[in-house]
Write a protein that holds these residues in place. Structure first.
Motif, PDB file in Angstrom:
ATOM      1  N   CYS A   8      40.766  45.749  52.770  1.00 48.93           N
ATOM      2  CA  CYS A   8      39.756  45.536  52.039  1.00 48.93           C
ATOM      3  C   CYS A   8      38.560  45.133  52.916  1.00 48.93           C
ATOM      4  O   CYS A   8      38.571  44.368  53.862  1.00 48.93           O
ATOM      5  CB  CYS A   8      39.921  44.454  50.965  1.00 48.93           C
ATOM      6  SG  CYS A   8      41.425  44.858  49.759  1.00 48.93           S
ATOM      7  N   GLY A 166      40.022  48.782  49.215  1.00 50.92           N
ATOM      8  CA  GLY A 166      39.092  48.020  48.233  1.00 50.92           C
ATOM      9  C   GLY A 166      37.671  47.839  48.964  1.00 50.92           C
ATOM     10  O   GLY A 166      37.583  47.425  49.959  1.00 50.92           O
ATOM     11  N   CYS A 249      34.541  42.438  44.006  1.00 50.48           N
ATOM     12  CA  CYS A 249      35.973  42.084  44.143  1.00 50.48           C
ATOM     13  C   CYS A 249      37.065  42.430  43.368  1.00 50.48           C
ATOM     14  O   CYS A 249      37.980  42.582  43.703  1.00 50.48           O
ATOM     15  CB  CYS A 249      36.034  40.588  44.722  1.00 50.48           C
ATOM     16  SG  CYS A 249      35.238  40.076  46.124  1.00 50.48           S
ATOM     17  N   TRP A 252      38.651  44.899  45.297  1.00 50.12           N
ATOM     18  CA  TRP A 252      39.725  44.207  46.106  1.00 50.12           C
ATOM     19  C   TRP A 252      41.030  43.934  45.658  1.00 50.12           C
ATOM     20  O   TRP A 252      42.141  44.096  46.093  1.00 50.12           O
ATOM     21  CB  TRP A 252      39.071  43.061  46.911  1.00 50.12           C
ATOM     22  CG  TRP A 252      37.827  43.359  47.802  1.00 50.12           C
ATOM     23  CD1 TRP A 252      36.899  44.053  47.825  1.00 50.12           C
ATOM     24  CD2 TRP A 252      37.682  42.585  49.057  1.00 50.12           C
ATOM     25  NE1 TRP A 252      36.037  43.934  49.075  1.00 50.12           N
ATOM     26  CE2 TRP A 252      36.387  43.193  49.799  1.00 50.12           C
ATOM     27  CE3 TRP A 252      38.538  41.703  49.918  1.00 50.12           C
ATOM     28  CZ2 TRP A 252      35.898  42.525  50.902  1.00 50.12           C
ATOM     29  CZ3 TRP A 252      37.866  41.114  50.987  1.00 50.12           C
ATOM     30  CH2 TRP A 252      36.546  41.430  51.280  1.00 50.12           C
TER      31      TRP A 252
END
Length: 282
Positions: A8, A166, A249, A252
């Motif tokens: 990520c 991610g 996020c 992620w």
């Protein structure tokens, strides 16, 4: 042999104008790990900055054919998308009660392009299956729902050697995304000028949010383990604590859940762009 690698990372971190700090160095270490892992498939959870998805914005979408827009000095060309695998994944997700959209063709922006290039060298060097997660146009999914999607994707590809990616920032605030989508289509040059004017106005009016690093730290601690309890609290007052950019996020979170293992933080720089690189392998 390891069956899964998860990386990520923030995007835009290798632009010439980006700081040459620990995150920039960490993306190089992540790329070396990707080269050594040599995935047979890359499943890329990414978002969009209201370029590819505008008049219709799905919460989640599997992309079956993709090109790169080349915005913000990003790559251009076509991704090597395994469309048959994408169709099979969509059917599996629908069977497991996910309302997943199918994007038969999409011109993806730098949210996909920069990180793909940073980790793979070129966007066509490996088969890449893009999975879009809406992070820019509220309402977006909860972090728990993104994790549920990622977990099912990981189960579907359990027999393959997969790199899960991610891409997005941690705590950061984007004044240009505080207003709803207008529907006006701008050229990339017009868009960049508009972004500059909006940011300048926000600074002059003192409306840039002052973020604190505790949201970053809580999020990184969460994906550092395998428990899911933190997913509910990380969502609370998200914009106030992490800025509207913190929703990136979600990508992620999906990649973390797909990989099924806690991630190790390689580098984290807390600033207005929320830069970090994290990675784990199994």
């Amino acid at each position: 042999m390891k069956k899964r690698l998860t990386v990520c990372a923030s995007h835009l971190i290798t632009l010439p104008s980006a700081p040459h700090g620990p995150v920039r160095s960490a993306i190089g270490a992540a790329r070396e790990a990707v080269d050594e892992f040599d995935p047979e498939l890359v499943v890329f959870f990414g978002t969009d900055h209201r370029r590819a998805f505008r008049s219709v914005v799905p919460t989640f979408a599997v992309v079956l054919e993709a090109t790169a827009q080349g915005d913000v000095a990003g790559p251009t060309g076509s991704y090597d998308v395994p469309a048959d695998l994408g169709r099979a994944l969509v059917a599996d997700l629908v069977a497991h009660e996910f309302d997943i959209a199918t994007a038969y063709s999409a011109a993806l922006d730098h949210a996909f392009g920069h990180t793909t290039r940073d980790l793979l060298g070129t966007i066509s060097s490996k088969p890449v299956l893009p999975i879009f997660i809406n992070c820019a146009s509220p309402p977006h999914a909860t972090f728990r729902r993104a994790a549920s999607l990622g977990r099912r994707v990981g189960e579907f590809f359990a027999d393959k050697r997969v790199l899960y990616v991610g891409s997005g920032g941690l705590a950061h605030d984007l004044p240009g995304f505080r207003e709803p989508e207008t529907g006006v289509v701008l050229t990339e040059e017009e868009r960049q000028e508009w972004i500059k004017s909006v940011n300048s106005k926000a600074r002059s009016e003192g409306t840039i949010r002052e973020l604190v690093r505790t949201w970053d730290e809580s999020f990184l601690a969460g994906i550092g383990g395998t428990a899911w309890e933190w997913l509910d609290s990380i969502d609370v007052d998200l914009v106030e604590r992490g800025g509207n950019g913190a929703a990136e996020c979600l990508t992620w979170t999906a990649a973390w859940a797909a990989g099924g293992q806690g991630l190790t933080t390689l580098a984290h720089e807390f600033d207005t762009s929320g830069r970090a690189v994290v990675m784990s392998a199994r």
